[in-house]
Scaffold this motif. Structure first.
Motif: not given
Ligand code: AMP
Length: 500
Positions: A289-317
């Protein structure tokens, strides 16, 4: 084509209009009329194609007739992860805003009490992860005889996560007369077998895999060394030079690296969060939620976040590691460049990554451009071979043990770090496998491990002074060479520990 021609109800069409959709996507145009005809559907489509609405919209239309009974859900949607399940629930809220339907979410990491209440009230739509669903079933809180529509979403992901036996069991608990909607991005043989066993004459709808939609994602490779501190420095360099970076997901292959990288980025002043399968559900949702709202700029994640999550505006991976499954690469970079936006994806590549990189380039049918100097994999392989050869030459010692000089002159503070790791801790195949599968149960990776000696004998002293926690079987060689030779770095004073 317009949504009006698909047979959806007025209420659903109003919600679609409110969502701002003007045209159905290919999977929606293909699947919606078939679902409304009460056909079984086999949808070969990935997230990002509008797949969720392709089953939620016709389900809402069909659910307008009839009522749910206590503990007997009318429809069941199975999702591999809690995040995906929560996302489907959000879709029902969005598209079902003109309906008065009871939607229940059964996911792990949340108390049973609230979920029981929702089941008692009667659920029109039950969205669940397989494990939690079976827990409720076994507690006698849930009857599955009333399920009219069963949706199995992200089936290939279910396979990756070992859920297929659960899925088979659940399918057998639901009446044969049900309608089954089955979605998978790929069709490995196990999934094919499942569709043959549980679907009846399905309408097959295959949409262009998102492999091609990565066209609006500029992809680059960045060469780096194997050591974690080198990789972290390379990542920071990329972050600094990406002027148009608004936010980014940084993908790691292993959970332990997520924590280390997260802390390192935090120390370097980045506005960063972390997301992986061992975090409790509340924290995961909060982080997203914080990432979606822009409170967090970088999200360090595992593939659990890669599949299917709909985060509309991610400028970089950023792929901190080259994924070991080529398909994960596609899912990861698919987190950017969504809904027609452009995106940028960088992958850090080490000399050991050739096999994985080849598989990715083969899958996407394109070479990926290097930013800066490419790695000469051939030279790296030769170097590795030579190193291995030199390792097989046994150290000479009169009593069959390392020479006393070698042992005595090791700096005391390194005694643990530079002991050859025992096979039992470093090379257990089971542990390595589990560690790669992020959603698997917590593995020893979360436990502190003895420090290991530096990864390469031939590397510069600066890198040798920073032990790595990465475990690779061919790096367990003892810390002494032939003829009682002691590598120079062992004879130097240890440097103060610096964490980059
Ligand atoms: P999904 O593949 O279900 O994860 O959907 C990906 C994204 O596409 C979501 O943000 C949806 O809101 C959006 N979407 C779904 N259908 C349409 C459509 N017909 N037109 C525009 N956007 C859509």
């Amino acid at each position: 084509m317009s949504f009006n021609t698909l047979g959806l109800s007025e209420k659903v069409l109003a919600a679609v209009e409110a969502a701002g959709y003007t045209e159905p996507t290919a999977i929606q145009a293909g699947a919606i009329p078939r679902v409304l005809e009460r056909r079984d559907v086999l949808g070969i489509a990935q997230t990002g194609t509008g797949k969720t609405a392709s089953f939620t919209l016709p389900m809402l239309t069909l659910l307008e007739k009839g009522r749910a009974r206590s503990r007997m859900p009318r429809t069941l949607i199975l999702e591999p992860t809690r995040e995906l399940a929560a996302q489907v629930e959000e879709n029902f809220e969005k598209y079902g805003k003109n309906h008065k339907l009871n939607v229940a979410l059964l996911i792990g990491g949340v108390s049973f009490g609230e979920q029981d209440k929702k089941l008692d009230r009667g659920a029109d739509v039950l969205i669940a992860t397989p494990g939690r669903l079976l827990d409720h079933f076994e507690r006698g809180k849930l009857l599955l005889q009333g399920v009219e529509i069963l949706v199995i979403d992200e089936a290939d992901r279910m396979l990756d996560m070992g859920f297929i036996p659960d899925i088979e069991r659940i399918c057998k608990l639901i009446p044969f007369t049900r309608q089954t909607l089955f979605f998978s991005a790929t069709m490995p043989p196990e999934i094919q077998r499942l569709t043959e066993a549980f679907l009846q004459n399905p309408a097959k709808i295959e949409v262009a895999p998102t492999l091609t939609t990565a066209e609006n994602v500029a992809q680059f490779l960045k060469a780096t060394e194997n050591q974690d501190f080198e990789k972290r420095a390379a990542l920071r360099e990329l972050l600094e030079k990406s002027e148009d970076l608004k936010n980014a997901i940084v993908f790691c292959n292993r959970k332990r690296d997520i924590t280390t990288l997260f802390r390192s980025l935090e120390r370097h002043g980045y506005n960063v969060g972390a997301l992986h399968g061992d975090m409790d559900q509340r924290t995961r949702m909060m982080m997203l939620d914080n990432f979606r709202k822009g409170n967090i700029t970088l999200l360090v994640a595992s593939d659990v976040a890669a599949r299917g999550l709909d985060i509309p505006e991610v400028s970089h991976v950023f792929n901190y590691d080259v994924p070991s499954h080529a398909e994960d690469y596609v899912h990861r970079i698919g987190r950017t460049g969504r809904a027609g936006r452009s995106g940028v994806a960088y992958t850090l590549v080490t000399p050991d990554d050739q096999k994985y990189l080849d598989a990715i380039e083969k899958l996407i049918n394109n070479p990926i451009e290097w930013e800066g100097e490419p790695i000469d994999f051939e030279a790296a392989a030769k170097e590795r071979k030579a190193r291995r050869r030199s390792k097989t030459a046994k150290p000479e010692a009169t009593d069959g043990k390392p020479s006393s000089r070698t042992t005595a002159e090791k700096p005391a503070s390194r005694s643990t770090a530079e002991k050859p790791a025992s096979k039992s801790t470093a090379e257990k195949p089971a542990r390595r496998k589990k560690a790669d599968n992020d959603d698997a149960v917590i593995t020893e990776d979360t436990q502190p491990k003895p420090r290991r000696r530096p990864v390469r004998q031939d590397q510069s002293d600066s890198s040798s002074s920073r032990p790595t926690t990465r475990s690779k079987p061919d790096r367990n060689e003892p810390a002494f060479g032939r003829d009682g030779h002691v590598p120079a770095f062992l004879l130097r004073e240890p440097r103060p520990k610096k964490v980059s």
